[in-house]
Design a protein around this motif. Structure first.
Motif, PDB file in Angstrom:
ATOM      1  N   VAL A  67       0.803  -1.225   0.000  1.00  0.00           N
ATOM      2  CA  VAL A  67       0.000   0.000   0.000  1.00  0.00           C
ATOM      3  C   VAL A  67       0.832   1.270   0.000  1.00  0.00           C
ATOM      4  CG1 VAL A  67      -1.838  -1.184   1.246  1.00  0.00           C
ATOM      5  CG2 VAL A  67      -0.171   0.156   2.538  1.00  0.00           C
ATOM      6  N   GLY A  68       2.131   1.169   0.237  1.00  0.00           N
ATOM      7  CA  GLY A  68       2.943   2.352   0.454  1.00  0.00           C
ATOM      8  C   GLY A  68       3.752   2.810  -0.729  1.00  0.00           C
ATOM      9  N   MET A  69       5.067   2.736  -0.615  1.00  0.00           N
ATOM     10  CA  MET A  69       6.003   3.246  -1.606  1.00  0.00           C
ATOM     11  C   MET A  69       5.666   2.795  -3.026  1.00  0.00           C
ATOM     12  SD  MET A  69      10.040   2.229  -1.922  1.00  0.00           S
ATOM     13  CE  MET A  69       9.648   0.585  -2.552  1.00  0.00           C
ATOM     14  N   ILE A  70       5.396   1.508  -3.198  1.00  0.00           N
ATOM     15  CA  ILE A  70       5.189   0.951  -4.530  1.00  0.00           C
ATOM     16  C   ILE A  70       3.970   1.551  -5.219  1.00  0.00           C
ATOM     17  CG2 ILE A  70       3.800  -1.014  -3.737  1.00  0.00           C
ATOM     18  CD1 ILE A  70       6.545  -1.302  -6.368  1.00  0.00           C
ATOM     19  N   GLU A  71       2.926   1.886  -4.457  1.00  0.00           N
ATOM     20  CA  GLU A  71       1.730   2.496  -5.025  1.00  0.00           C
ATOM     21  C   GLU A  71       1.918   3.986  -5.282  1.00  0.00           C
ATOM     22  OE1 GLU A  71      -1.765   0.967  -5.705  1.00  0.00           O
ATOM     23  OE2 GLU A  71      -0.029  -0.262  -6.218  1.00  0.00           O
ATOM     24  N   ALA A  72       2.706   4.635  -4.441  1.00  0.00           N
ATOM     25  CA  ALA A  72       3.022   6.048  -4.683  1.00  0.00           C
ATOM     26  C   ALA A  72       3.796   6.192  -5.990  1.00  0.00           C
ATOM     27  CB  ALA A  72       3.821   6.617  -3.513  1.00  0.00           C
ATOM     28  N   ASN A  82       4.968  17.973   1.392  1.00  0.00           N
ATOM     29  CA  ASN A  82       5.873  17.639   2.496  1.00  0.00           C
ATOM     30  C   ASN A  82       5.786  16.174   2.902  1.00  0.00           C
ATOM     31  OD1 ASN A  82       6.825  20.331   2.782  1.00  0.00           O
ATOM     32  ND2 ASN A  82       4.956  20.857   3.910  1.00  0.00           N
ATOM     33  N   HIS A  83       5.176  15.363   2.073  1.00  0.00           N
ATOM     34  CA  HIS A  83       5.021  13.945   2.409  1.00  0.00           C
ATOM     35  C   HIS A  83       6.354  13.213   2.321  1.00  0.00           C
ATOM     36  CE1 HIS A  83       3.492   9.798   2.289  1.00  0.00           C
ATOM     37  NE2 HIS A  83       2.393  10.282   2.841  1.00  0.00           N
ATOM     38  N   ARG A  84       6.465  12.136   3.091  1.00  0.00           N
ATOM     39  CA  ARG A  84       7.712  11.356   3.107  1.00  0.00           C
ATOM     40  C   ARG A  84       8.027  10.706   1.767  1.00  0.00           C
ATOM     41  NH1 ARG A  84       3.760   8.785   6.000  1.00  0.00           N
ATOM     42  NH2 ARG A  84       3.211   6.618   5.460  1.00  0.00           N
ATOM     43  N   TYR A  85       7.030  10.584   0.876  1.00  0.00           N
ATOM     44  CA  TYR A  85       7.256   9.988  -0.439  1.00  0.00           C
ATOM     45  C   TYR A  85       7.550  11.023  -1.529  1.00  0.00           C
ATOM     46  CZ  TYR A  85       5.192   5.611   1.343  1.00  0.00           C
ATOM     47  OH  TYR A  85       4.916   4.472   2.038  1.00  0.00           O
ATOM     48  N   TYR A 316      -1.299   4.987   6.889  1.00  0.00           N
ATOM     49  CA  TYR A 316      -1.268   5.506   5.524  1.00  0.00           C
ATOM     50  C   TYR A 316      -2.516   6.291   5.122  1.00  0.00           C
ATOM     51  CZ  TYR A 316       2.740   2.404   4.773  1.00  0.00           C
ATOM     52  OH  TYR A 316       3.961   1.784   4.852  1.00  0.00           O
ATOM     53  N   PHE A 317      -3.680   5.894   5.610  1.00  0.00           N
ATOM     54  CA  PHE A 317      -4.916   6.391   5.011  1.00  0.00           C
ATOM     55  C   PHE A 317      -5.902   7.060   5.968  1.00  0.00           C
ATOM     56  CE2 PHE A 317      -3.855   2.356   2.640  1.00  0.00           C
ATOM     57  CZ  PHE A 317      -3.301   2.991   1.538  1.00  0.00           C
ATOM     58  N   SER A 318      -5.691   6.974   7.255  1.00  0.00           N
ATOM     59  CA  SER A 318      -6.683   7.477   8.199  1.00  0.00           C
ATOM     60  C   SER A 318      -6.897   8.978   8.041  1.00  0.00           C
ATOM     61  CB  SER A 318      -6.242   7.185   9.637  1.00  0.00           C
ATOM     62  OG  SER A 318      -7.104   7.818  10.558  1.00  0.00           O
ATOM     63  N   LEU A 319      -8.147   9.411   8.088  1.00  0.00           N
ATOM     64  CA  LEU A 319      -8.457  10.834   7.997  1.00  0.00           C
ATOM     65  C   LEU A 319      -8.023  11.591   9.233  1.00  0.00           C
ATOM     66  CD1 LEU A 319     -11.972  10.708   6.280  1.00  0.00           C
ATOM     67  CD2 LEU A 319      -9.762  11.269   5.249  1.00  0.00           C
ATOM     68  N   THR A 323      -2.609  16.592   7.054  1.00  0.00           N
ATOM     69  CA  THR A 323      -2.717  16.720   5.601  1.00  0.00           C
ATOM     70  C   THR A 323      -1.427  16.336   4.891  1.00  0.00           C
ATOM     71  OG1 THR A 323      -4.349  18.468   5.861  1.00  0.00           O
ATOM     72  CG2 THR A 323      -3.257  18.315   3.720  1.00  0.00           C
ATOM     73  N   GLU A 324      -0.283  16.651   5.484  1.00  0.00           N
ATOM     74  CA  GLU A 324       0.986  16.353   4.828  1.00  0.00           C
ATOM     75  C   GLU A 324       1.414  14.891   4.991  1.00  0.00           C
ATOM     76  OE1 GLU A 324       1.968  18.088   8.937  1.00  0.00           O
ATOM     77  OE2 GLU A 324       0.560  18.480   7.299  1.00  0.00           O
ATOM     78  N   SER A 325       0.632  14.104   5.736  1.00  0.00           N
ATOM     79  CA  SER A 325       1.001  12.721   5.982  1.00  0.00           C
ATOM     80  C   SER A 325       0.066  11.701   5.338  1.00  0.00           C
ATOM     81  CB  SER A 325       1.041  12.444   7.497  1.00  0.00           C
ATOM     82  OG  SER A 325       1.997  13.269   8.133  1.00  0.00           O
TER      83      SER A 325
END
Length: 490
Positions: A67-72, A82-85, A316-319, A323-325
């Motif tokens: 769900v993370g890096m590979i999908e980004a 400012n996201h980590r990706y 990864y997805f929680s509201l 906003t930057e995360s």
């Protein structure tokens, strides 16, 4: 080296096992030497469970490779400034932040491969302690896991498999425990090795319990050994065959990929005869409507049991994230992929994300959100499952590898009708473009679309605001960590 790896494995899965129920509820054995642990089938089962649990590391399939890096990288999310990706999606692979991701994946994957090799060597030493059929099951599953890990390393860190690229240096291959780096193999060499390993695993799993299932196999049976239960979570024989189809497609051998995928979906064994594949893994539309879910639980051929899946969703997805995360989908992207077809069950994987963007409408990713579909759900692990190979991908492999437009249309229609929003004849126009569309819909946030883009040499990606991002082939080849090559001479 061997004792060190035992300690890693035992300490890792002891903490997880003690918190699980049913499938993995075992007594901790972190004080038992490796030889004693492998001396019994029950102890060996626990080590094998530890190999599966190792997949759930955040740097691996518990995050970055699903769900993370590979999908980004596949442009499946709107990544804030400012996201980590941010460095990753900007193709800034040389920054410290990007290198840290690549290093974690590389090291984590090879660590799990090392654990598989220790397991394979130890069960060979203690083979006399096991029922012969149990030994075959142990070896077949571990060999399949090792193949699965090597193949994803290859897909990530080597050039796409082409006639030109297949003779280039790819990745190291490890088939035994060692503290000495093994030479890099070419793409052709590594794929030949992996296909041979897959064939051996299939032969070893010739009496896999999954072959006799007439329903879902997620419930525990106290009268059976753990290895013979929960075959949808484990690397069963059908999962190895699906992995082979995936590998053939990546190497461009479409006839071989099509032969496997179409045979399974037609209820045939690739080597001949009939099978129970569609009974053991019933299509979601054959399940009672109250059990339908976006992850298509009943269609998971191989999945990871992650007791921390809810934590993965929140990470990864929680509201509730800043906003930057948070990772969100774009309304414009969904409109391009779905139009107004709200009847497609995969449409339910998105929800409103109010106040998370000031410039355009964004959508929450709900695919992994924990929820109870019914008051009493008989499938107790539904909310702890992360799919790694699903039946839907086999439809897409069959479509992509089809020898004619007629077959392409057949397999696409079979998939989209099963998702509830289409009728016969709705699949029209450019079928290759439709395959791309279905990869987006079917495998969103499951880590597979990146590889589809890579093997097809795609040079432009649709971003979440429906604009285009141009990329080169190098975008799909992650750099090998510097430390890996520091002490090499090859």
């Amino acid at each position: 080296m061997k004792r060190f790896i035992y300690i890693i494995v035992l300490l890792f899965f002891t903490g997880l096992i003690s918190s699980c129920n049913d499938w993995l509820n075992q007594t901790p054995h972190d004080k038992i030497p490796g030889d004693e642990l492998y001396a019994t089938e029950s102890g060996t089962e626990e080590v094998l469970n530890g190999l599966y649990l190792g997949l759930a590391e955040r740097s691996l399939y518990g995050g970055e490779l699903t769900v993370g890096m590979i999908e980004a990288l596949a442009e499946h999310y709107a990544v804030p400034a400012n996201h980590r990706y941010k460095d990753l999606v900007d193709y800034a692979y040389g920054t410290n932040a990007s290198k840290a991701y690549f290093s974690s994946v590389w090291n984590g994957m090879y660590r799990q491969i090392a654990n598989c090799n220790v397991f394979l060597e130890q069960i060979a030493v203690h083979q006399g302690n096991y029922n012969p059929e149990n030994y075959k099951l142990f070896r077949g599953e571990a060999l399949a896991l090792r193949t699965f890990l090597h193949f994803d390393l290859y897909r990530l860190f080597a050039p796409a498999y082409t006639e030109e690229n297949k003779t280039q240096r790819a990745i190291p291959y490890y088939d035994k425990e060692t503290d000495t780096p093994t030479p890099y193999l070419t793409g052709e060499e590594i794929m030949n090795r992996l296909l041979e390993d897959a064939d051996e695993a299939i032969a070893l799993l010739d009496k896999d319990p999954v072959l006799n299932l007439d329903t879902l196999s997620f419930q525990a049976d106290g009268n059976k050994a753990v290895s013979w239960q929960h075959r949808h979570f484990r690397f069963n024989v059908y999962a190895v065959q699906a992995l082979k189809a995936r590998m053939y497609l990546h190497t461009g051998d479409k006839p071989a990929a099509y032969a496997i995928a179409s045979a399974l979906l037609n209820g045939q064994n690739p080597a001949g005869g009939t099978n129970n594949f569609n009974t053991a893994f019933p299509s979601i539309m054959r399940m009672p409507s109250k059990y339908r879910d976006v992850l298509c639980f009943s269609e998971v051929i191989f999945g990871m049991h992650d007791i921390n899946r809810e934590s993965m969703y929140r990470r990864y997805f929680s509201l509730d994230l800043a906003t930057e995360s948070i990772l969100l989908a774009g309304e414009k992207w969904r409109t391009e992929k779905y139009g107004s077809n709200m009847l497609d069950m995969r449409y339910r994987g998105f929800g409103e994300a109010a106040d998370k963007s000031e410039t355009e409408t964004m959508l929450a990713v709900l695919k992994y959100q924990k929820k109870s579909l019914v008051a009493s759900d008989p499938y107790t692990f539904r909310n702890e499952l992360v799919p790694l190979i699903r039946k839907g991908e086999l439809y897409l492999i069959a479509a992509e590898a089809s020898p004619s437009d007629t077959e392409k249309e057949h397999w696409l229609e079979a998939l989209v009708i099963n998702r509830g929003g289409y009728q016969l004849g709705d699949v029209t126009g450019d079928l290759d473009a439709y395959i791309d569309l279905e990869y987006n819909r079917e495998l969103y946030a499951e880590g597979q679309y990146f590889y589809y883009l890579k093997r097809n040499g795609v040079t432009s990606l649709m971003k979440q605001d429906a604009t285009t991002k141009n990329v080169s082939a190098g975008y799909f080849v992650l750099p090998v960590p510097d430390a890996e090559n520091d002490n090499r001479v090859d």
